[in-house]
Design a protein around this motif. Structure first.
Motif, PDB file in Angstrom:
ATOM      1  N   GLY A   1      -1.465  -4.531   2.612  1.00 47.42           N
ATOM      2  CA  GLY A   1      -2.812  -5.067   2.791  1.00 47.42           C
ATOM      3  C   GLY A   1      -2.752  -6.571   2.641  1.00 47.42           C
TER       4      GLY A   1
ATOM      5  N   GLU B   1      -4.566  -4.965   7.415  1.00 48.76           N
ATOM      6  CA  GLU B   1      -3.378  -4.215   7.034  1.00 48.76           C
ATOM      7  C   GLU B   1      -2.314  -4.360   8.109  1.00 48.76           C
ATOM      8  OE1 GLU B   1      -4.920  -0.524   4.291  1.00 48.76           O
ATOM      9  OE2 GLU B   1      -4.306  -0.128   6.364  1.00 48.76           O
TER      10      GLU B   1
ATOM     11  N   LYS C   1      -9.356 -10.091   6.443  1.00 53.53           N
ATOM     12  CA  LYS C   1      -8.564  -9.121   5.690  1.00 53.53           C
ATOM     13  C   LYS C   1      -8.049  -8.063   6.658  1.00 53.53           C
ATOM     14  CE  LYS C   1     -12.397  -6.140   4.444  1.00 53.53           C
ATOM     15  NZ  LYS C   1     -13.278  -5.661   3.378  1.00 53.53           N
TER      16      LYS C   1
ATOM     17  N   GLN D   1       3.698  -0.549   4.282  1.00 54.11           N
ATOM     18  CA  GLN D   1       2.335  -0.920   4.647  1.00 54.11           C
ATOM     19  C   GLN D   1       1.812  -1.940   3.642  1.00 54.11           C
ATOM     20  OE1 GLN D   1      -0.463   2.292   4.448  1.00 54.11           O
ATOM     21  NE2 GLN D   1      -2.043   1.192   5.590  1.00 54.11           N
TER      22      GLN D   1
ATOM     23  N   ARG E   1       0.824  -1.216   0.000  1.00 56.63           N
ATOM     24  CA  ARG E   1       0.000   0.000   0.000  1.00 56.63           C
ATOM     25  C   ARG E   1       0.858   1.266   0.000  1.00 56.63           C
ATOM     26  NH1 ARG E   1      -4.969  -2.014  -0.911  1.00 56.63           N
ATOM     27  NH2 ARG E   1      -5.892  -3.130   0.834  1.00 56.63           N
TER      28      ARG E   1
ATOM     29  N   THR F   1      -3.580   3.008  -3.851  1.00 54.21           N
ATOM     30  CA  THR F   1      -4.807   2.954  -3.046  1.00 54.21           C
ATOM     31  C   THR F   1      -5.905   3.662  -3.828  1.00 54.21           C
ATOM     32  OG1 THR F   1      -3.358   3.250  -1.157  1.00 54.21           O
ATOM     33  CG2 THR F   1      -5.708   3.354  -0.725  1.00 54.21           C
TER      34      THR F   1
END
Lengths: 138, 138, 138, 138
Positions: free
Chosen positions: C92, C106, C104, C90, C82, C137
Protein backbone atom coordinates in the motif's frame (compact mmCIF):
# COMPACT_ATOMS: atom_id res chain seq x y z
CA UNK A 1 21.13 14.57 -47.80
CA UNK A 2 19.56 15.25 -44.40
CA UNK A 3 17.55 12.65 -42.59
CA UNK A 4 14.14 13.87 -41.48
CA UNK A 5 11.58 12.50 -39.05
CA UNK A 6 8.55 14.02 -37.36
CA UNK A 7 7.10 14.01 -33.89
CA UNK A 8 4.46 15.87 -31.92
CA UNK A 9 4.63 18.04 -28.82
CA UNK A 10 2.67 16.11 -26.22
CA UNK A 11 1.24 17.14 -22.87
CA UNK A 12 4.10 15.19 -21.26
CA UNK A 13 6.58 17.55 -22.96
CA UNK A 14 5.31 20.95 -21.81
CA UNK A 15 5.97 22.77 -18.58
CA UNK A 16 4.05 25.10 -16.28
CA UNK A 17 4.83 27.98 -18.63
CA UNK A 18 3.05 26.11 -21.47
CA UNK A 19 6.17 25.53 -23.57
CA UNK A 20 8.37 22.48 -24.18
CA UNK A 21 10.49 21.64 -21.11
CA UNK A 22 13.93 21.45 -22.68
CA UNK A 23 15.03 18.01 -21.34
CA UNK A 24 12.09 16.57 -23.31
CA UNK A 25 13.69 17.87 -26.54
CA UNK A 26 16.50 15.40 -25.97
CA UNK A 27 14.08 12.50 -25.56
CA UNK A 28 12.69 13.55 -28.96
CA UNK A 29 16.20 13.95 -30.36
CA UNK A 30 17.19 10.51 -29.14
CA UNK A 31 14.09 9.04 -30.80
CA UNK A 32 15.17 10.77 -34.04
CA UNK A 33 18.63 9.18 -33.67
CA UNK A 34 16.89 5.82 -33.20
CA UNK A 35 14.96 6.36 -36.45
CA UNK A 36 18.15 7.40 -38.20
CA UNK A 37 20.03 4.29 -37.02
CA UNK A 38 17.20 2.04 -38.16
CA UNK A 39 16.43 3.76 -41.47
CA UNK A 40 19.83 5.08 -42.57
CA UNK A 41 22.37 2.81 -40.89
CA UNK A 42 20.25 -0.31 -41.16
CA UNK A 43 20.55 -1.24 -37.46
CA UNK A 44 17.64 -0.59 -35.12
CA UNK A 45 18.32 0.11 -31.42
CA UNK A 46 16.98 -3.24 -30.26
CA UNK A 47 19.29 -5.21 -32.54
CA UNK A 48 22.14 -2.87 -31.69
CA UNK A 49 21.73 -3.21 -27.91
CA UNK A 50 20.35 -6.70 -27.47
CA UNK A 51 22.11 -8.62 -30.26
CA UNK A 52 25.22 -6.69 -31.23
CA UNK A 53 25.79 -5.42 -27.67
CA UNK A 54 26.80 -1.93 -28.71
CA UNK A 55 25.36 1.38 -27.58
CA UNK A 56 25.73 4.88 -29.02
CA UNK A 57 25.91 7.23 -26.03
CA UNK A 58 26.02 10.97 -26.65
CA UNK A 59 29.34 12.34 -25.42
CA UNK A 60 29.08 15.95 -26.54
CA UNK A 61 26.13 18.21 -27.18
CA UNK A 62 25.50 21.86 -27.94
CA UNK A 63 22.13 23.46 -28.60
CA UNK A 64 20.62 26.85 -29.24
CA UNK A 65 16.93 27.18 -28.51
CA UNK A 66 15.52 29.74 -30.97
CA UNK A 67 11.83 29.71 -30.02
CA UNK A 68 9.77 27.50 -27.75
CA UNK A 69 7.63 24.71 -29.19
CA UNK A 70 3.98 24.68 -28.17
CA UNK A 71 1.64 21.87 -27.10
CA UNK A 72 0.15 20.04 -30.08
CA UNK A 73 2.75 21.28 -32.54
CA UNK A 74 4.07 18.88 -35.16
CA UNK A 75 7.87 19.05 -35.19
CA UNK A 76 10.20 18.11 -38.02
CA UNK A 77 13.57 16.92 -36.76
CA UNK A 78 16.42 16.86 -39.26
CA UNK A 79 19.82 15.25 -38.79
CA UNK A 80 22.99 15.76 -40.85
CA UNK A 81 26.22 13.81 -40.54
CA UNK A 82 29.12 16.25 -40.12
CA UNK A 83 32.04 13.98 -39.41
CA UNK A 84 32.72 10.28 -38.99
CA UNK A 85 35.63 9.26 -36.75
CA UNK A 86 37.04 5.86 -35.82
CA UNK A 87 34.48 5.36 -33.07
CA UNK A 88 32.58 8.65 -33.11
CA UNK A 89 30.09 10.46 -35.30
CA UNK A 90 29.22 14.16 -35.25
CA UNK A 91 25.65 15.03 -36.20
CA UNK A 92 24.04 18.41 -36.77
CA UNK A 93 20.36 18.63 -35.87
CA UNK A 94 17.48 21.08 -36.11
CA UNK A 95 13.87 21.11 -34.93
CA UNK A 96 11.25 23.09 -36.87
CA UNK A 97 7.59 23.60 -36.07
CA UNK A 98 4.80 25.89 -37.14
CA UNK A 99 7.05 27.28 -39.88
CA UNK A 100 9.80 28.35 -37.50
CA UNK A 101 13.12 26.97 -36.32
CA UNK A 102 12.71 25.80 -32.74
CA UNK A 103 16.26 24.76 -31.99
CA UNK A 104 19.48 23.62 -33.64
CA UNK A 105 22.71 22.08 -32.48
CA UNK A 106 25.33 19.41 -32.74
CA UNK A 107 26.03 16.19 -30.94
CA UNK A 108 28.75 13.57 -30.95
CA UNK A 109 27.84 9.90 -30.61
CA UNK A 110 30.37 7.25 -29.68
CA UNK A 111 30.17 3.57 -30.48
CA UNK A 112 30.42 1.80 -27.12
CA UNK A 113 30.87 -1.85 -26.24
CA UNK A 114 28.13 -2.45 -23.65
CA UNK A 115 30.00 -5.13 -21.70
CA UNK A 116 33.28 -3.29 -21.51
CA UNK A 117 31.66 0.16 -21.30
CA UNK A 118 34.35 1.61 -23.56
CA UNK A 119 34.58 3.06 -27.06
CA UNK A 120 35.12 0.64 -29.94
CA UNK A 121 35.48 1.29 -33.70
CA UNK A 122 32.25 1.49 -35.70
CA UNK A 123 31.28 -1.85 -37.23
CA UNK A 124 32.05 -1.79 -40.98
CA UNK A 125 28.40 -1.89 -42.07
CA UNK A 126 27.47 1.13 -39.93
CA UNK A 127 30.58 3.08 -40.93
CA UNK A 128 29.93 2.45 -44.63
CA UNK A 129 26.39 3.79 -44.37
CA UNK A 130 27.51 6.83 -42.36
CA UNK A 131 30.21 7.71 -44.86
CA UNK A 132 27.66 7.65 -47.68
CA UNK A 133 25.48 10.08 -45.77
CA UNK A 134 28.21 12.54 -44.95
CA UNK A 135 27.28 16.19 -45.51
CA UNK A 136 30.25 18.42 -46.33
CA UNK A 137 30.56 21.30 -43.85
CA UNK A 138 30.30 24.55 -45.77
CA UNK B 1 31.83 30.65 -4.80
CA UNK B 2 30.10 27.73 -6.51
CA UNK B 3 26.66 26.55 -5.56
CA UNK B 4 26.44 22.83 -4.86
CA UNK B 5 23.56 20.44 -4.51
CA UNK B 6 23.31 16.66 -4.53
CA UNK B 7 21.03 14.11 -6.14
CA UNK B 8 20.94 10.37 -6.72
CA UNK B 9 20.90 8.30 -9.89
CA UNK B 10 17.54 6.55 -9.78
CA UNK B 11 16.19 3.60 -11.74
CA UNK B 12 14.14 6.12 -13.76
CA UNK B 13 17.39 7.71 -14.96
CA UNK B 14 19.22 4.71 -16.39
CA UNK B 15 18.90 3.10 -19.79
CA UNK B 16 19.11 -0.39 -21.21
CA UNK B 17 22.90 -0.14 -21.14
CA UNK B 18 22.78 0.45 -17.36
CA UNK B 19 24.05 4.05 -17.48
CA UNK B 20 22.31 7.42 -17.12
CA UNK B 21 20.18 8.24 -20.18
CA UNK B 22 21.49 11.71 -21.01
CA UNK B 23 18.14 13.58 -21.22
CA UNK B 24 17.69 12.68 -17.52
CA UNK B 25 20.84 14.67 -16.73
CA UNK B 26 18.99 17.79 -17.77
CA UNK B 27 16.07 17.02 -15.48
CA UNK B 28 18.66 16.80 -12.68
CA UNK B 29 20.36 19.97 -13.91
CA UNK B 30 17.05 21.83 -13.96
CA UNK B 31 16.37 20.68 -10.39
CA UNK B 32 19.80 22.07 -9.43
CA UNK B 33 18.86 25.40 -11.08
CA UNK B 34 15.64 25.33 -9.03
CA UNK B 35 17.66 24.86 -5.84
CA UNK B 36 20.02 27.64 -6.89
CA UNK B 37 17.14 30.07 -7.57
CA UNK B 38 15.56 29.28 -4.19
CA UNK B 39 18.74 29.23 -2.12
CA UNK B 40 20.99 31.77 -3.85
CA UNK B 41 18.60 34.16 -5.61
CA UNK B 42 15.91 33.98 -2.91
CA UNK B 43 13.08 33.15 -5.33
CA UNK B 44 11.76 29.60 -5.54
CA UNK B 45 10.28 28.34 -8.82
CA UNK B 46 6.73 28.30 -7.51
CA UNK B 47 6.83 31.95 -6.47
CA UNK B 48 8.65 32.82 -9.67
CA UNK B 49 6.13 31.13 -11.98
CA UNK B 50 2.85 31.43 -10.07
CA UNK B 51 3.21 34.81 -8.37
CA UNK B 52 5.80 36.82 -10.27
CA UNK B 53 4.84 35.25 -13.62
CA UNK B 54 8.37 34.90 -14.89
CA UNK B 55 10.13 31.82 -16.18
CA UNK B 56 13.82 31.12 -16.79
CA UNK B 57 13.98 28.99 -19.94
CA UNK B 58 17.34 27.64 -21.07
CA UNK B 59 18.22 29.19 -24.44
CA UNK B 60 21.71 27.80 -24.94
CA UNK B 61 23.42 24.69 -23.67
CA UNK B 62 26.68 22.85 -24.24
CA UNK B 63 27.81 19.72 -22.45
CA UNK B 64 30.65 17.23 -22.50
CA UNK B 65 29.93 13.85 -20.98
CA UNK B 66 33.16 12.56 -19.44
CA UNK B 67 32.01 9.27 -17.94
CA UNK B 68 28.61 7.70 -17.44
CA UNK B 69 26.89 7.83 -14.05
CA UNK B 70 25.69 4.53 -12.63
CA UNK B 71 22.47 3.48 -10.89
CA UNK B 72 22.52 4.33 -7.18
CA UNK B 73 25.35 6.82 -7.47
CA UNK B 74 25.17 10.02 -5.43
CA UNK B 75 25.92 12.99 -7.69
CA UNK B 76 27.19 16.40 -6.68
CA UNK B 77 26.04 19.11 -9.07
CA UNK B 78 27.90 22.42 -8.96
CA UNK B 79 26.86 25.68 -10.61
CA UNK B 80 28.98 28.79 -11.23
CA UNK B 81 27.71 32.11 -12.56
CA UNK B 82 29.87 33.14 -15.53
CA UNK B 83 28.10 36.23 -16.83
CA UNK B 84 25.00 38.27 -16.03
CA UNK B 85 23.36 40.14 -18.90
CA UNK B 86 20.33 42.43 -19.00
CA UNK B 87 17.92 39.50 -19.23
CA UNK B 88 20.27 36.51 -19.40
CA UNK B 89 22.61 34.60 -17.15
CA UNK B 90 25.39 32.23 -18.17
CA UNK B 91 26.08 29.37 -15.77
CA UNK B 92 28.86 26.79 -15.78
CA UNK B 93 27.93 23.40 -14.35
CA UNK B 94 29.57 20.09 -13.49
CA UNK B 95 28.35 16.71 -12.21
CA UNK B 96 30.64 14.53 -10.12
CA UNK B 97 30.01 11.07 -8.73
CA UNK B 98 32.04 8.23 -7.29
CA UNK B 99 35.09 10.50 -7.23
CA UNK B 100 34.96 11.26 -10.96
CA UNK B 101 33.71 14.06 -13.17
CA UNK B 102 30.63 12.82 -14.96
CA UNK B 103 29.90 15.82 -17.16
CA UNK B 104 30.48 19.55 -17.41
CA UNK B 105 29.07 22.34 -19.50
CA UNK B 106 27.50 25.76 -19.78
CA UNK B 107 23.98 27.03 -20.16
CA UNK B 108 22.33 30.39 -20.69
CA UNK B 109 19.07 31.18 -18.92
CA UNK B 110 16.80 34.01 -20.00
CA UNK B 111 14.31 35.85 -17.84
CA UNK B 112 10.98 35.48 -19.64
CA UNK B 113 7.64 37.13 -19.04
CA UNK B 114 5.23 34.17 -19.02
CA UNK B 115 2.22 36.07 -20.42
CA UNK B 116 4.10 37.80 -23.22
CA UNK B 117 6.46 34.85 -23.78
CA UNK B 118 9.37 37.24 -24.33
CA UNK B 119 12.60 38.21 -22.61
CA UNK B 120 12.44 40.88 -19.91
CA UNK B 121 15.21 42.39 -17.73
CA UNK B 122 16.02 40.52 -14.52
CA UNK B 123 14.13 41.88 -11.51
CA UNK B 124 16.48 43.97 -9.36
CA UNK B 125 16.48 41.55 -6.43
CA UNK B 126 17.48 38.59 -8.61
CA UNK B 127 20.10 40.59 -10.50
CA UNK B 128 21.65 41.84 -7.27
CA UNK B 129 22.02 38.32 -5.91
CA UNK B 130 23.42 37.03 -9.21
CA UNK B 131 26.01 39.80 -9.40
CA UNK B 132 27.21 38.93 -5.89
CA UNK B 133 27.69 35.32 -6.93
CA UNK B 134 29.58 36.07 -10.12
CA UNK B 135 32.65 33.91 -10.67
CA UNK B 136 35.37 35.63 -12.74
CA UNK B 137 36.26 33.63 -15.86
CA UNK B 138 39.93 32.76 -15.78
CA UNK C 1 5.36 -0.07 10.74
CA UNK C 2 5.21 2.00 7.57
CA UNK C 3 8.28 2.99 5.62
CA UNK C 4 8.46 6.72 4.86
CA UNK C 5 10.59 8.75 2.51
CA UNK C 6 10.33 12.31 1.20
CA UNK C 7 10.69 13.98 -2.17
CA UNK C 8 9.96 17.34 -3.72
CA UNK C 9 7.69 18.37 -6.58
CA UNK C 10 10.07 19.68 -9.22
CA UNK C 11 9.48 21.73 -12.35
CA UNK C 12 9.99 18.51 -14.34
CA UNK C 13 6.95 17.02 -12.59
CA UNK C 14 4.30 19.64 -13.28
CA UNK C 15 2.14 20.12 -16.35
CA UNK C 16 0.66 23.04 -18.24
CA UNK C 17 -2.12 23.25 -15.64
CA UNK C 18 0.53 23.81 -12.91
CA UNK C 19 -0.10 20.50 -11.10
CA UNK C 20 1.82 17.22 -10.98
CA UNK C 21 1.51 15.28 -14.26
CA UNK C 22 0.39 11.91 -12.96
CA UNK C 23 2.98 9.67 -14.73
CA UNK C 24 5.62 11.58 -12.71
CA UNK C 25 4.00 10.28 -9.50
CA UNK C 26 5.07 6.80 -10.51
CA UNK C 27 8.68 7.89 -11.04
CA UNK C 28 8.51 9.23 -7.47
CA UNK C 29 6.81 6.04 -6.28
CA UNK C 30 9.47 3.90 -7.91
CA UNK C 31 12.18 5.96 -6.20
CA UNK C 32 10.38 5.31 -2.89
CA UNK C 33 10.38 1.58 -3.67
CA UNK C 34 14.13 1.88 -4.35
CA UNK C 35 14.65 3.51 -0.94
CA UNK C 36 12.51 0.82 0.70
CA UNK C 37 14.50 -2.01 -0.92
CA UNK C 38 17.79 -0.45 0.17
CA UNK C 39 16.74 0.59 3.68
CA UNK C 40 14.23 -2.08 4.67
CA UNK C 41 15.16 -5.13 2.60
CA UNK C 42 18.89 -4.48 2.69
CA UNK C 43 19.36 -4.72 -1.09
CA UNK C 44 19.80 -1.58 -3.16
CA UNK C 45 18.63 -1.52 -6.79
CA UNK C 46 22.15 -1.50 -8.20
CA UNK C 47 23.16 -4.64 -6.31
CA UNK C 48 19.82 -6.23 -7.11
CA UNK C 49 20.03 -5.58 -10.86
CA UNK C 50 23.75 -5.67 -11.57
CA UNK C 51 24.97 -8.32 -9.14
CA UNK C 52 22.01 -10.50 -8.19
CA UNK C 53 20.38 -10.13 -11.62
CA UNK C 54 16.86 -9.79 -10.32
CA UNK C 55 14.35 -7.04 -10.97
CA UNK C 56 11.11 -6.13 -9.21
CA UNK C 57 8.70 -5.03 -11.94
CA UNK C 58 5.28 -3.70 -10.96
CA UNK C 59 2.62 -6.06 -12.27
CA UNK C 60 -0.50 -4.49 -10.76
CA UNK C 61 -1.30 -0.96 -9.69
CA UNK C 62 -4.33 0.98 -8.51
CA UNK C 63 -4.36 4.61 -7.45
CA UNK C 64 -6.81 7.28 -6.37
CA UNK C 65 -5.67 10.84 -6.79
CA UNK C 66 -7.24 12.90 -4.00
CA UNK C 67 -5.78 16.33 -4.69
CA UNK C 68 -3.08 17.57 -7.03
CA UNK C 69 0.43 18.26 -5.73
CA UNK C 70 1.88 21.67 -6.51
CA UNK C 71 5.30 22.82 -7.69
CA UNK C 72 7.79 23.12 -4.81
CA UNK C 73 5.76 20.99 -2.44
CA UNK C 74 7.59 18.54 -0.18
CA UNK C 75 5.89 15.15 -0.39
CA UNK C 76 5.98 12.36 2.16
CA UNK C 77 5.60 8.95 0.55
CA UNK C 78 4.65 6.06 2.83
CA UNK C 79 4.73 2.36 1.97
CA UNK C 80 3.10 -0.53 3.84
CA UNK C 81 3.56 -4.21 3.09
CA UNK C 82 0.13 -5.82 2.73
CA UNK C 83 0.94 -9.34 1.60
CA UNK C 84 4.02 -11.38 0.74
CA UNK C 85 3.60 -14.20 -1.78
CA UNK C 86 6.05 -16.74 -3.12
CA UNK C 87 7.38 -14.33 -5.73
CA UNK C 88 5.18 -11.28 -5.23
CA UNK C 89 4.67 -8.52 -2.69
CA UNK C 90 1.66 -6.25 -2.30
CA UNK C 91 2.39 -2.75 -1.04
CA UNK C 92 0.00 0.00 0.00
CA UNK C 93 1.24 3.54 -0.62
CA UNK C 94 0.20 7.11 0.06
CA UNK C 95 1.55 10.55 -0.86
CA UNK C 96 0.94 13.51 1.45
CA UNK C 97 1.92 17.13 0.97
CA UNK C 98 1.03 20.48 2.45
CA UNK C 99 -0.96 18.71 5.16
CA UNK C 100 -3.21 16.84 2.72
CA UNK C 101 -3.40 13.41 1.19
CA UNK C 102 -2.39 13.70 -2.45
CA UNK C 103 -2.94 10.12 -3.56
CA UNK C 104 -3.11 6.57 -2.26
CA UNK C 105 -3.10 3.14 -3.79
CA UNK C 106 -1.73 -0.35 -3.99
CA UNK C 107 0.82 -2.08 -6.16
CA UNK C 108 2.09 -5.61 -6.61
CA UNK C 109 5.78 -6.22 -7.26
CA UNK C 110 7.10 -9.47 -8.64
CA UNK C 111 10.59 -10.85 -8.21
CA UNK C 112 11.88 -11.44 -11.74
CA UNK C 113 14.95 -13.21 -13.01
CA UNK C 114 16.44 -10.67 -15.45
CA UNK C 115 18.01 -13.24 -17.81
CA UNK C 116 14.96 -15.48 -18.01
CA UNK C 117 12.49 -12.61 -17.75
CA UNK C 118 10.21 -14.71 -15.54
CA UNK C 119 9.03 -14.72 -11.94
CA UNK C 120 11.21 -16.47 -9.37
CA UNK C 121 10.73 -16.93 -5.61
CA UNK C 122 12.00 -14.11 -3.39
CA UNK C 123 15.54 -14.72 -2.13
CA UNK C 124 15.41 -15.78 1.54
CA UNK C 125 17.06 -12.62 2.87
CA UNK C 126 14.54 -10.33 1.12
CA UNK C 127 11.57 -12.51 2.10
CA UNK C 128 12.65 -12.56 5.76
CA UNK C 129 12.86 -8.77 5.87
CA UNK C 130 9.50 -8.37 4.12
CA UNK C 131 7.76 -10.74 6.49
CA UNK C 132 9.04 -8.75 9.46
CA UNK C 133 7.59 -5.58 7.97
CA UNK C 134 4.18 -7.02 7.19
CA UNK C 135 1.26 -4.80 8.16
CA UNK C 136 -1.91 -6.78 8.97
CA UNK C 137 -4.83 -5.73 6.80
CA UNK C 138 -7.65 -4.50 9.01
CA UNK D 1 -16.44 1.11 -31.05
CA UNK D 2 -12.99 1.37 -29.49
CA UNK D 3 -10.58 4.15 -30.30
CA UNK D 4 -7.15 2.93 -31.38
CA UNK D 5 -3.83 4.64 -31.76
CA UNK D 6 -0.27 3.35 -32.10
CA UNK D 7 3.07 4.23 -30.62
CA UNK D 8 6.54 2.77 -30.41
CA UNK D 9 8.67 1.64 -27.48
CA UNK D 10 11.62 4.01 -27.54
CA UNK D 11 14.99 3.87 -25.81
CA UNK D 12 13.66 6.53 -23.40
CA UNK D 13 10.97 4.07 -22.28
CA UNK D 14 13.05 1.06 -21.29
CA UNK D 15 14.88 0.37 -18.06
CA UNK D 16 18.06 -1.36 -17.01
CA UNK D 17 16.28 -4.71 -17.29
CA UNK D 18 15.56 -3.98 -21.01
CA UNK D 19 11.78 -3.71 -20.61
CA UNK D 20 9.40 -0.74 -20.50
CA UNK D 21 9.70 1.21 -17.23
CA UNK D 22 6.08 1.32 -16.15
CA UNK D 23 5.75 5.09 -15.51
CA UNK D 24 6.50 5.54 -19.23
CA UNK D 25 3.34 3.54 -20.03
CA UNK D 26 1.33 6.37 -18.56
CA UNK D 27 3.08 8.95 -20.71
CA UNK D 28 2.03 6.79 -23.68
CA UNK D 29 -1.47 6.39 -22.25
CA UNK D 30 -1.81 10.13 -21.79
CA UNK D 31 -0.74 10.67 -25.40
CA UNK D 32 -3.46 8.20 -26.44
CA UNK D 33 -5.99 10.20 -24.40
CA UNK D 34 -4.76 13.33 -26.21
CA UNK D 35 -5.37 11.63 -29.57
CA UNK D 36 -8.80 10.49 -28.41
CA UNK D 37 -9.79 13.99 -27.29
CA UNK D 38 -8.65 15.47 -30.59
CA UNK D 39 -10.03 12.77 -32.90
CA UNK D 40 -13.14 11.56 -31.06
CA UNK D 41 -14.22 14.51 -28.92
CA UNK D 42 -13.17 17.16 -31.42
CA UNK D 43 -11.09 19.15 -28.92
CA UNK D 44 -7.31 18.92 -28.98
CA UNK D 45 -5.35 19.43 -25.75
CA UNK D 46 -3.95 22.79 -26.81
CA UNK D 47 -7.40 24.25 -27.48
CA UNK D 48 -8.72 22.61 -24.33
CA UNK D 49 -5.99 24.00 -22.06
CA UNK D 50 -5.06 27.29 -23.69
CA UNK D 51 -8.41 28.48 -25.06
CA UNK D 52 -11.15 26.71 -23.13
CA UNK D 53 -9.12 26.63 -19.90
CA UNK D 54 -10.15 23.15 -18.92
CA UNK D 55 -7.98 20.18 -18.10
CA UNK D 56 -8.78 16.48 -17.81
CA UNK D 57 -6.70 15.16 -14.90
CA UNK D 58 -6.76 11.45 -14.15
CA UNK D 59 -8.30 10.90 -10.71
CA UNK D 60 -8.40 7.13 -10.61
CA UNK D 61 -6.35 4.45 -12.30
CA UNK D 62 -5.97 0.69 -12.16
CA UNK D 63 -3.70 -1.41 -14.33
CA UNK D 64 -2.58 -4.98 -14.74
CA UNK D 65 0.69 -5.52 -16.54
CA UNK D 66 0.46 -8.82 -18.41
CA UNK D 67 3.82 -8.93 -20.16
CA UNK D 68 6.59 -6.40 -20.58
CA UNK D 69 6.94 -4.43 -23.81
CA UNK D 70 10.33 -4.51 -25.47
CA UNK D 71 12.49 -1.83 -27.09
CA UNK D 72 11.44 -1.14 -30.69
CA UNK D 73 8.04 -2.76 -30.35
CA UNK D 74 5.07 -1.10 -32.01
CA UNK D 75 2.22 -0.84 -29.52
CA UNK D 76 -1.48 -0.52 -30.26
CA UNK D 77 -3.32 1.36 -27.54
CA UNK D 78 -7.10 1.00 -27.44
CA UNK D 79 -9.53 3.08 -25.41
CA UNK D 80 -13.20 2.34 -24.62
CA UNK D 81 -15.63 4.65 -22.86
CA UNK D 82 -17.24 2.79 -19.95
CA UNK D 83 -19.25 5.49 -18.22
CA UNK D 84 -19.89 9.20 -18.61
CA UNK D 85 -20.72 11.17 -15.45
CA UNK D 86 -21.59 14.83 -14.91
CA UNK D 87 -17.93 15.83 -14.82
CA UNK D 88 -16.15 12.48 -15.09
CA UNK D 89 -15.51 9.82 -17.70
CA UNK D 90 -14.40 6.23 -17.12
CA UNK D 91 -12.23 4.71 -19.85
CA UNK D 92 -11.02 1.16 -20.30
CA UNK D 93 -7.64 0.80 -21.99
CA UNK D 94 -5.35 -1.91 -23.30
CA UNK D 95 -1.87 -2.02 -24.83
CA UNK D 96 -0.95 -4.78 -27.28
CA UNK D 97 2.37 -5.45 -28.95
CA UNK D 98 4.04 -8.26 -30.84
CA UNK D 99 0.72 -10.12 -30.88
CA UNK D 100 0.32 -10.11 -27.10
CA UNK D 101 -1.55 -8.08 -24.52
CA UNK D 102 0.95 -5.96 -22.65
CA UNK D 103 -1.35 -4.32 -20.10
CA UNK D 104 -4.96 -3.38 -19.53
CA UNK D 105 -6.80 -1.19 -17.06
CA UNK D 106 -9.25 1.56 -16.33
CA UNK D 107 -8.95 5.24 -15.58
CA UNK D 108 -11.31 8.02 -14.60
CA UNK D 109 -10.83 11.48 -16.05
CA UNK D 110 -12.42 14.57 -14.54
CA UNK D 111 -13.22 17.80 -16.34
CA UNK D 112 -11.42 20.50 -14.36
CA UNK D 113 -11.61 24.27 -14.54
CA UNK D 114 -7.93 25.30 -14.70
CA UNK D 115 -8.36 28.64 -12.90
CA UNK D 116 -10.50 27.31 -10.07
CA UNK D 117 -8.74 23.93 -9.98
CA UNK D 118 -12.08 22.17 -9.37
CA UNK D 119 -14.36 19.80 -11.23
CA UNK D 120 -16.91 21.30 -13.62
CA UNK D 121 -19.55 19.61 -15.81
CA UNK D 122 -18.39 18.46 -19.24
CA UNK D 123 -19.05 21.04 -21.96
CA UNK D 124 -22.06 19.96 -24.06
CA UNK D 125 -20.05 19.30 -27.21
CA UNK D 126 -17.63 16.98 -25.43
CA UNK D 127 -20.38 15.19 -23.51
CA UNK D 128 -22.37 14.61 -26.71
CA UNK D 129 -19.39 13.01 -28.43
CA UNK D 130 -18.58 10.87 -25.39
CA UNK D 131 -22.13 9.60 -25.10
CA UNK D 132 -22.08 8.53 -28.75
CA UNK D 133 -18.89 6.54 -28.11
CA UNK D 134 -20.14 4.79 -25.00
CA UNK D 135 -19.38 1.06 -24.90
CA UNK D 136 -21.89 -0.97 -22.85
CA UNK D 137 -20.19 -2.91 -20.06
CA UNK D 138 -20.84 -6.59 -20.59
Amino acid sequence: MAFETTTEVRFAHVDAAGIVFYPRCFEMLNAAVEDWCADELGVDFRTMHADRRIGVPTVKLSVEFASPGMLGERLTISLHIRHVGRSSCQLGFAFAGDGRERLKGELVLVCMDIEGKKAVPWPDDMRARMTEGLVPTL
